[in-house]
Scaffold this active site. Structure first.
Site, PDB file in Angstrom:
ATOM      1  N   CYS A  50       0.829  -1.214   0.000  1.00 50.63           N
ATOM      2  CA  CYS A  50       0.000   0.000   0.000  1.00 50.63           C
ATOM      3  C   CYS A  50       0.859   1.259   0.000  1.00 50.63           C
ATOM      4  O   CYS A  50       0.485   2.270  -0.597  1.00 50.63           O
ATOM      5  CB  CYS A  50      -0.897   0.021   1.239  1.00 50.63           C
ATOM      6  SG  CYS A  50      -2.094  -1.317   1.295  1.00 50.63           S
ATOM      7  N   ASN A  51       2.002   1.185   0.670  1.00 47.15           N
ATOM      8  CA  ASN A  51       2.802   2.390   0.878  1.00 47.15           C
ATOM      9  C   ASN A  51       4.046   2.493   0.017  1.00 47.15           C
ATOM     10  O   ASN A  51       4.731   3.515   0.056  1.00 47.15           O
ATOM     11  CB  ASN A  51       3.208   2.499   2.353  1.00 47.15           C
ATOM     12  CG  ASN A  51       2.031   2.838   3.236  1.00 47.15           C
ATOM     13  OD1 ASN A  51       1.133   3.559   2.824  1.00 47.15           O
ATOM     14  ND2 ASN A  51       2.015   2.294   4.440  1.00 47.15           N
TER      15      ASN A  51
END
Length: 421
Positions: A50-51
């Protein structure tokens, strides 16, 4: 060989950019195969979370790894170099090793010290191994990053303190009760934060979870998540004497638990301690309850202060972790330097062995045949001489390999022993 890590993270790119570059798990084999098939590419790993999205490559010296990655992204993602260029970071050589070790140790994470990134790295590593994209030096470097992460977690307290409100509640509960084994929990309301707190408590040993909500069906649904028991909202205060930990997060615009009610509950519990977690806004529990003996009431601000304090402590531990990572990078670089002179050492050993074998053959023709015992003694003698002759230059090669100005000394040894490049 060249090493390059190219990517974007929460620090360099907004979510709109990160999601454009993300790779779904099922697309990784084809993407890795395409990357590995590029001319000059030796190994490849794709990390997609996600990051962050990162592509790690080792390539032959003759090719430009940056160009390979740019072309790869243009083939697989509907983005232009101009649009993503400002968000990309690129690390090469030592900087790439340092970056990888920091990522594995969770020093580059949004929440420093979180353990998820190491698991995600291992998944990326396994995917690359499964499709044959890892089979050499980068394979070893990835494995080393896992060891570095383990060392950081074992030698620092970077992952020991709660940095989420829900887990801070568990940390406080442990301080109050010691062990959470066989403790009973009640959730009032069906908010996400109360669900997370209850989940953490259950994993920490809480034996049973009661769930109540103004809408009973929601209480039933949440109770199933914890193999718990739904309770009619009108009955929840009557159940409180059985409860050790209460998590309140209902949407009521007023207090649902008052001091006089809580006084009766504590009396019924024979003054056994009770932990109340009020994470509702507006608050669900009358603050005056905290004046009662054996009642420990924490609201959302109290829990956030615990989190903030723990974050400050984590950052202190992160300073120690950074030193460990730098130490590990230095070790890795030293190993790489030694590996660079290994072919020279092997060439020297082969040349000396060739000389020894040739001279032994001359002795056999002139003075032989020898008995087995004599042959064994001559072999031992000549090998011992060769080993002593080789010891000095080999030690010097290894010593000079780790120095930035060691190339002339290595070249001199090559020349002295007539070793080919």
């Amino acid at each position: 060989m060249k090493l390059l890590i190219t990517g974007v993270s929460h620090k360099t790119a907004p979510v709109e950019v990160r999601e454009c570059l993300a790779f779904r798990e099922e697309t990784l084999p084809a993407a890795l195969a395409d990357l590995k098939a590029c001319e000059g590419v030796s190994e490849a790993v794709i990390l997609s979370t996600c990051n962050r999205v990162e592509i790690s490559l080792t390539t032959e010296d003759a090719v430009d790894p940056r160009e390979i990655v740019d072309n790869f992204l243009s083939r697989h993602k509907a983005v232009s170099s101009a649009s993503i260029g400002p968000h990309l970071y690129r690390h090469e050589g030592r900087d790439a090793i340092h970056h990888l070790f920091r990522v594995a140790a969770s020093l580059d994470s949004m929440v420093v010290g979180e353990p998820q990134i190491l698991g995600q790295l291992k998944v990326a590593y396994a995917a690359a191994k499964d499709c044959g994209a890892l089979c050499g030096w980068l394979d070893g470097l990835m494995s080393r990053s896992f060891s570095v992460a383990k060392r950081v977690r074992s030698e620092t307290g970077i992952g020991q303190m709660a940095v989420s409100v829900s887990y801070a509640a568990v940390e406080l509960a442990r301080k109050i009760f010691g062990s959470l084994t066989n403790r009973t929990v009640m959730i009032v309301g069906a908010g996400k934060m109360s669900e997370l707190a209850a989940r953490h408590l259950r994993r920490s040993g809480a034996s049973h979870v009661f769930v109540t909500n103004r809408t009973h069906e929601r209480a039933v649904d949440m109770a199933k998540l914890f193999q718990g028991t739904p309770v009619e909202y009108a009955r929840f205060t009557a159940m409180l004497p059985e409860v050790d930990i209460l998590i309140a997060s209902s949407g009521a615009p007023h207090y649902i638990l008052h001091k006089d009610e809580m006084q009766r509950v504590i009396s019924a519990r024979r003054n056994k301690p009770m932990f109340l977690i009020d994470i509702a806004v507006p608050r669900n529990i009358e603050p005056a309850i905290n004046d009662l003996d054996n009642v420990f009431l924490y609201d959302i601000d109290d829990l956030q202060e615990v989190v903030n304090s723990n974050l400050r402590e984590r950052m202190k531990e992160a300073d120690h972790a950074e030193l460990l990572v730098t130490e590990e990078v230095d070790r890795m670089m030293a190993r790489m330097k030694v590996a660079e002179v290994t072919p020279v050492i092997v060439s020297l050993q082969e040349q000396l062995e060739q000389i020894r074998s040739g001279e032994m053959e001359k002795v056999r023709r002139r003075f032989g045949p020898f008995t087995a015992q004599q042959e064994e003694a001559l072999e031992a003698l000549t090998r011992g001489i060769i080993n002593k002759v080789a010891h000095g230059p080999i030690s010097e090669l290894r010593s000079q390999a780790g120095k930035p100005d060691g190339a002339p000394a290595i070249a001199a040894i090559r020349k002295a022993f007539h070793l080919q490049d």
